[in-house]
Each structure stands twice: as structure tokens, then as C-alpha cells.
Design a protein around this motif. Sequence first.
Motif, PDB file in Angstrom:
ATOM      1  N   GLU A 171      72.287 181.393 136.584  1.00  0.00           N
ATOM      2  CA  GLU A 171      72.263 180.159 137.429  1.00  0.00           C
ATOM      3  C   GLU A 171      72.274 180.469 138.705  1.00  0.00           C
ATOM      4  O   GLU A 171      73.126 181.227 139.318  1.00  0.00           O
ATOM      5  N   VAL A 172      71.559 179.793 139.795  1.00  0.00           N
ATOM      6  CA  VAL A 172      71.612 180.197 141.095  1.00  0.00           C
ATOM      7  C   VAL A 172      71.629 178.655 142.016  1.00  0.00           C
ATOM      8  O   VAL A 172      71.223 177.747 141.280  1.00  0.00           O
ATOM      9  N   GLY A 173      71.811 178.741 143.194  1.00  0.00           N
ATOM     10  CA  GLY A 173      71.803 177.548 143.906  1.00  0.00           C
ATOM     11  C   GLY A 173      70.533 176.869 144.253  1.00  0.00           C
ATOM     12  O   GLY A 173      69.353 177.755 144.049  1.00  0.00           O
ATOM     13  N   LEU A 174      70.411 175.570 144.188  1.00  0.00           N
ATOM     14  CA  LEU A 174      69.193 174.968 144.489  1.00  0.00           C
ATOM     15  C   LEU A 174      69.413 174.255 145.867  1.00  0.00           C
ATOM     16  O   LEU A 174      70.195 173.420 146.138  1.00  0.00           O
TER      17      LEU A 174
ATOM     18  N   SER B 198      74.885 184.932 138.356  1.00  0.00           N
ATOM     19  CA  SER B 198      75.194 183.739 137.554  1.00  0.00           C
ATOM     20  C   SER B 198      76.409 183.105 138.452  1.00  0.00           C
ATOM     21  O   SER B 198      77.266 182.530 138.097  1.00  0.00           O
ATOM     22  N   MET B 199      75.910 182.887 139.795  1.00  0.00           N
ATOM     23  CA  MET B 199      76.933 182.345 140.461  1.00  0.00           C
ATOM     24  C   MET B 199      76.801 181.069 141.190  1.00  0.00           C
ATOM     25  O   MET B 199      77.624 180.399 141.693  1.00  0.00           O
ATOM     26  N   GLY B 200      75.367 180.571 140.797  1.00  0.00           N
ATOM     27  CA  GLY B 200      75.152 179.227 141.347  1.00  0.00           C
ATOM     28  C   GLY B 200      75.164 178.995 142.734  1.00  0.00           C
ATOM     29  O   GLY B 200      75.319 178.166 143.465  1.00  0.00           O
ATOM     30  N   LYS B 201      74.635 180.150 143.584  1.00  0.00           N
ATOM     31  CA  LYS B 201      74.543 180.062 144.904  1.00  0.00           C
ATOM     32  C   LYS B 201      73.158 180.536 145.357  1.00  0.00           C
ATOM     33  O   LYS B 201      72.480 181.237 144.788  1.00  0.00           O
TER      34      LYS B 201
END
Length: 491
Positions: free
Chosen positions: A45-48, A15-18
Motif C-alpha cells: 500500500e502506498v500513499g495517493l 507497505s507504509m501507505g505513504k
Amino acid sequence: MGDEAMEERFVNRMSMGKGWIGGWTDLDGGVLAVTEPATGERLAEVGLASAGDVRRAAQLAAEAQPAWAAMPFLKRAAIFRRAAVILEREQQAVADWIVRETGGIRPKAEGEVAAVINHLHEAAAMLTQPRGLILPSDEGTLSYARRVPHGVVGVISPFNFPFLLSSRSLTPALGAGNAVVLKPDPRTPVSGGLLLALLFEAAGLPPNLLQVLPGEAEAGEAVVTDPDITMISFTGSTAVGRRVGELAGRHLKKVALELGGKNSLIVLDDADVDLAVSNGAFASWMHQGQICMSAGRHLVHEKVADAYVERMARKAKSLPVGDPYREAVALGPLITAKQLDRVERIVSESVRAGARLKAGGTARGQCYSPTVLDGVTPSMPAFREEIFGPVVSVTTFASDDEAVRLANDTEYGLSAGILTRSMTRGKAIAERLRVGLVHINDQTVIDDGFMPMGGRGASGNGSRHGGPANWDEFTQWQWVTYRDTPPEYPF
């Protein structure tokens, strides 16, 4: 590293958005939400990735690759073996992610993990295999051909078997000495990529050899066109595969395309009907029919068709459907509401055209019940289109010649199955089918990782993954000659 620590790496850091460019890093495209198809719950959430992220990752991969190819082969092999040991220990945590992210049942997820463990051992074994040939030459000259890595391989993988199908290209590409830039499907970025990055990091893979960039079409096109990425391995739909092939051709890159299918399961009049139903149900309903090798057509001899349809409908009504993470079910949800709409459209249009709905045809949430359509003709959508849903579509035939004609009546050419008590008859039919894979007395969904897997026509460009084909795909030949002294030429 203990079990608790590895569990934390695989499960709790998502869940780091990376994304992963030599390690966790922010990506310029923003943040991508990962949702559970069965519940709609946000899992992570992961990075896009943006095109700029792909450029940065490819440059780093290209810089790291020569040292990897030059590393002693036993040292490289040890990394794959360590990864296999780690994955064996952590397979439960990985399977949980696959179940929740893909909507597949647990046996399917466990099968993916087991297959990837095999891929890791196979990649290690590649490093002890011969990789060249001594060629004929005149006295005083040594002439040989050797296999050399492409450099950086771009892998674009699908949602349906994300852990397995990413690994199918990733592990042999690394084993052959390449670096890899992996773009998993945005619907399954964790099990399709980030878990593999964490696994290889834990196993000791040097930095920057594996980059994982979840992304949409922008990132995918950037992978295909990047100047540092010299080969593309794409698994996905035929429509997107055509675009990938066009871009790769324009940039003079090797491309391996493993695409969709409209596969036929042929049931002859001498087949054991109960065994045929068992094979047919698995071929169309495994993972809700969301497999390129799923049986999209059940071609059944008219003498046994009524019994086949009746028993298939009975089986369909007995199978539980629901949330595979929290319930004991045979089928889980389709990957998205959009895919559910597609399945419903194909079924309803075929029924309006005269097909008979014998079971199923209903939805609850994103779950679609196992469905049986009888009386399907070649003009109907259920016969023509790749459904990618849990639908048994039955078309009858009266002769072996008609069965062959119906099976070949498609632009696709991936897999086929033939059920018969006569090996001679089955072999004669198999030799006339325009497919890359054919199984006599088995169904269409078979992939053991040790054989050349791939299709023809709209199912692929003749490329193959697995076993001996991995050397063909992920390396290229270099011809080398050696003389003690240069020859003297006439001018």
C-alpha cells in the motif's frame, strides 16, 4: 550500507501507505493498493496524492533547485555514479518488484534495470559536457549562449516499463540541474517511482530535489498546471497526452509527449522468413504487446505471407504463458482486466469482420495467449487501433508502394521495421515512412537510451528523449552579453 540494509530499503518498506515528499510522508489522497496482475495478490500500500500534495511538493522542489544547479559539477556527477553502483548491487530485488508489479518476464525486468544503470552513467557524463556557445560579436563585447535548467520538471510515467521510463526523464532532468516531481502510474507506483526515490536517497541526492507522488488524474492535472513546475515530460496514451498538451499549452509550459503507436513491420518478398518470424514475434509479443513501439501491423508481401503466417502460428502455440514470478514463461499477464477486455474486443470484432484467427485468441485469468490474425484489412479494428496486447495482425501487399501506403495509413508515427536482403530497397522504403524511428533489418521495439527517441503525429509532439536530445528537452537557451563599459545610445 550493506546489502541486507539496502534490500530492506528497497523491498520491505513499501507497505507504509505513504508517498515521498523529501522523504516518506502521508498523502492527503488516502491509500493506494498495489496488486500483482498475475495473482491479484496485494503487494503493498502506498500513499495517493491529492492536488494539495502536488502543490506542497512542487514548492519544496523549487526552493531546493537553485542550490542543486549551483553545486560543483563533479560533486553532482558522483551522486549518479553512486546510484549506479547501488543499483548494480541491488538489481535482483528491483527486478523482483518489476516482475511482480508489471507482470513482465524476468529478462524484461533485468533489461529495465540495466537500462537505468546506463541512464545514471549518462546523467553523470552530462555534467562534464560543454553547455554553451560563443557567439559572434563586435570588438569589446562577449556574446555567448548557455543552457540553463528549466527549474522543476514534472514527469508523468506509464505502467509498462515503469522503472525505465521514469528514469528516462528523471535522470537527465536532474543531470541538467532541475528538480523533479514524478507522478508514476497508479498501477506501478513502486517500480515507477518509490524505488527511484529510495535509490537516490541512498546515493546522497539532497532533500526535496526528487518528489514522488503516486496518483490518479487529479494529481496528474495538478502536476501539469502547478506554477512552480515549468516543464512537463509525459509518456503514455495518446488520449491522455492530448489532455496534457492542452493543459500545458494553456499554462505556457514546455511539454514533451511520448505517446502511442500503430507500428508497422514490413516483410519484403526477399526476406529470410524464419528471421522475419523471429523479429515479428518479439515485436508483437514482448511484454504481452504492451509497448508503444510494438508491431501493431505485420505488412507481409503476398509471395511469402502464407509461410510467414504458418510459422508464426506454430511459434505462438509453442510459447508458455503464465505467472512470470513463479513460472518459466514467455508471456505474463496483461496489466488489468480492463486491458484484457480491450484486446478481446479488438480480436473478436476483427474476426467477425473477416480476419482469420490462426492461433491464440484465448484468455486464462489476465493472461492472453499469443495470437495470430491473418487476412486483416484496413477497415478492421486490428489494423486501426493500438491493441496493447499480444496480437500479430497480418496484412498482405503486392508492391513496395503499397507497403508504404499501408504503413502510412495511420495517425500515429512512432516506429517501423523493414526486413529485406536489399539495403537499397529497404532504405528507399524507410525514407518514405512518416515515423520517428525506422530500422532496416530489425524489428520495431528498439530503445538503447543513447539515441533521440520519440514520434510524430499522434505518437508525440516531436519531442525526444535520450542522448543529445536530453540537452534540448531539459534545458533552455539563455543569451548573455558582456561589455567592459555600457555603450552610449542616441537618446
